[in-house]
Every structure is written in C-alpha cells, then in structure tokens.
Design an enzyme around this catalytic site. Structure first.
Site, PDB file in Angstrom:
ATOM      1  N   LYS A  26      52.731   8.236  65.046  1.00 15.71           N
ATOM      2  CA  LYS A  26      52.434   7.643  66.354  1.00 15.71           C
ATOM      3  C   LYS A  26      51.317   6.609  66.226  1.00 15.71           C
ATOM      4  CE  LYS A  26      51.555  11.727  68.192  1.00 15.71           C
ATOM      5  NZ  LYS A  26      51.788  12.608  67.026  1.00 15.71           N
ATOM      6  N   ARG A 101      51.212  16.420  76.440  1.00 14.80           N
ATOM      7  CA  ARG A 101      51.583  17.400  75.413  1.00 14.80           C
ATOM      8  C   ARG A 101      52.000  18.725  75.998  1.00 14.80           C
ATOM      9  NH1 ARG A 101      48.167  14.958  70.985  1.00 14.80           N
ATOM     10  NH2 ARG A 101      48.444  16.298  69.212  1.00 14.80           N
ATOM     11  N   ARG A 135      46.399  12.019  54.618  1.00 13.58           N
ATOM     12  CA  ARG A 135      45.928  10.922  55.498  1.00 13.58           C
ATOM     13  C   ARG A 135      44.440  10.657  55.285  1.00 13.58           C
ATOM     14  NH1 ARG A 135      47.070  11.271  61.732  1.00 13.58           N
ATOM     15  NH2 ARG A 135      46.234  13.356  61.410  1.00 13.58           N
ATOM     16  N   ARG A 163      40.037  13.520  58.438  1.00 23.82           N
ATOM     17  CA  ARG A 163      39.796  14.274  59.670  1.00 23.82           C
ATOM     18  C   ARG A 163      39.621  15.752  59.359  1.00 23.82           C
ATOM     19  NH1 ARG A 163      44.358  12.279  63.926  1.00 23.82           N
ATOM     20  NH2 ARG A 163      44.428  14.528  64.302  1.00 23.82           N
ATOM     21  N   ARG A 174      48.910  23.257  64.426  1.00 28.00           N
ATOM     22  CA  ARG A 174      49.304  22.107  65.270  1.00 28.00           C
ATOM     23  C   ARG A 174      50.816  22.026  65.423  1.00 28.00           C
ATOM     24  NH1 ARG A 174      45.851  17.835  62.042  1.00 28.00           N
ATOM     25  NH2 ARG A 174      46.975  16.221  63.197  1.00 28.00           N
TER      26      ARG A 174
END
Ligand code: AP5
Length: 217
Positions: A26, A101, A135, A163, A174
């Site tokens: 996203k 969400r 990431r 992160r 998640r």
C-alpha cells in the site's frame, strides 16, 4: 495537477481507499496514486508513528497496540481521521492508506467522506512475512525499501531504520487482525460496487500498472 479525463474527472471531491494486508504494498504504491490524482495520502499508520515519535498522549496510547501488532481502538482512529479531514487539503478527497480497518471505522468514514473507489492489493500470507521482515525505511524521506526486492542506494544505507513492529511475531499478529477484523470489509465494499482488486503478488511496477489501469479507466 489533477488528471482531466478518466475515473477522477467524474469523481472529484471523493476519496479512494487503498486496502490490503500488512506488507501488501500500500505504502509503495501510494506515491504514484497521489501523483496521478492529486489526492493527499492519509496513512493512519504514519500518523500514529508521528504521534509516537512526538510523544503525544495519543502516540503513547497507541504504542502498545502497534508494537504488539494489534489494532489501535476504533475511537482513537476515528478521532484522528475526523481531525485530519478538517484540514484544507482534504477538501477534494484523499487517498486513505490503512484506513478503514474495521466495520465501525468504515461506518464512521461513510459519515465523514464519500468513497468512490476501494483498491484492494491481494497478496498471499506466505509472501507477507518476508516482505515485512526485510522492509527498511529512510527516516529522512519516508521512502520504503526492501533488503532484497528494493535495495536502498549505498549512500543512504547507514541511515535506514526498521519499524519496531516489523518482526515475525508482530507480523503474524497483524495478519490475524487483518483476517479477523479487516478482510470482511472487502465484501462490505464489494456489495457497494466500490471494490477493485489488484494482484499484489508480482513485481512492483506491474502492480502499479494494474492500479493505473483502474484509475485511468
Ligand atoms: P500500518 O502502518 O498501516 O501498517 P500495515 O497495514 O500493517 O501495512 P504496512 O505499512 O506494513 O504495509 P504496506 O502495505 O504499506 O506495504 P509496503 O508498501 O511498506 O499500521 C501499523 C500499525 O498501526 C497497525 O498494526 C495498527 O497497530 C496501527 N494502525 C494503523 N492504522 C490503523 C487503523 N485504521 N485501525 C487500527 N489500528 C491501526 O511494502 C512492504 C515491503 O514489501 C517493503 O519493503 C516493500 O519494498 C516491499 N514490496 C512492496 N511491494 C512489493 C512487491 N510487489 N514485490 C516485492 N516486494 C514488495
């Protein structure tokens, strides 16, 4: 500059939702959509991380949920969005990234803004963990990289960060939150005739091309 033909010529003032599991791409695809439509990106994840970095009460409340990979309570998120949508640049509609969400969030959004398109980036779970764990972010520009799929230029490699919720345990939480609380929204928006699905399990440029085709249609 806003495009003068295609989907958005008829949908000025309306918002787009970028939808999908964690690591779907996203954030990676958002820049191009912002460039094509002129709509500002409104990422609840980025807003929460900014609040956390600033040490605000909201950031401190959100911290424990985010680091565990759980959703932040709806009332906190809805308040954040209501405030954001008061800003001048939201008047022509925005690109929501990571919001809504939950069904209560989608119901609240329907009261605040008109959504004309929901782009769902679909990626199987077994691809997600490798994407998230690999990431890296550039804190100066906000640019997103991946140690294998999109390595950063060597001159900025020293400043990249990971992160805190980009670890395998939090990713699995998640994903559970996504399947239990978020994925039902796909049906919700599909029944309203707003859902367009994109294959996110291909090269980034090919994902972008599918999204452009939807926007330009
Ligand atoms: P948030 O920041 O929204 O995280 P997320 O939805 O989990 O999504 P990500 O940012 O992890 O993934 P992405 O889809 O943007 O993927 P990206 O482009 O970076 O939320 C974080 C937390 O905040 C939540 O867990 C929750 O606690 C809280 N929160 C936020 N919003 C909330 C809300 N509305 N309600 C409640 N709580 C909320 O790509 C991932 C990696 O893959 C990158 O390294 C990238 O380079 C790579 N990649 C991208 N595309 C491809 C491709 N096609 N092929 C190979 N690699 C790719």
């Amino acid at each position: 500059m806003l495009i003068e033909k295609g989907y958005f010529a008829d949908n000025m003032g309306q918002s787009i939702v970028l939808f999908g599991p964690p690591g779907a791409g996203k954030g990676t695809q958002a820049d191009a959509i912002v460039g094509a439509t002129g709509k500002p990106q409104v990422s609840t994840g980025d807003m929460l991380r900014a609040a956390l970095a600033a040490g605000t009460p909201l950031g401190l409340e959100a911290k424990k949920y985010m680091e565990a990979g759980e959703l932040v309570p709806d009332d906190v998120i809805i308040g954040l969005i209501e405030e954001r949508m008061q800003q001048d640049d939201a008047g022509d509609g925005v690109l929501f990234d990571g919001f809504p969400r939950t069904v209560p969030q989608a119901e609240a959004l329907a009261e605040i803004a008109e959504v004309s398109l929901v782009i769902s980036i679909e990626v199987p779970d077994d691809e997600i963990v490798g994407r998230i764990v690999g990431r890296r972010m550039d804190p100066e520009t906000g640019d997103i990289y991946h140690i294998t799929f999109k390595p950063a230029p060597a001159e900025i490699a020293h400043r990249l960060i990971q992160r805190k919720d980009d670890n395998e345990e939090a990713v699995r939480t998640r994903l559970t939150a996504y399947h239990d609380q978020t994925s039902p929204l796909a049906k919700w928006y599909s029944e309203k005739g707003l859902l367009a699905t994109v294959n996110g399990n291909q090269a980034m440029d090919d994902v972008g091309a599918e999204i452009s085709a939807i926007i330009d249609a």
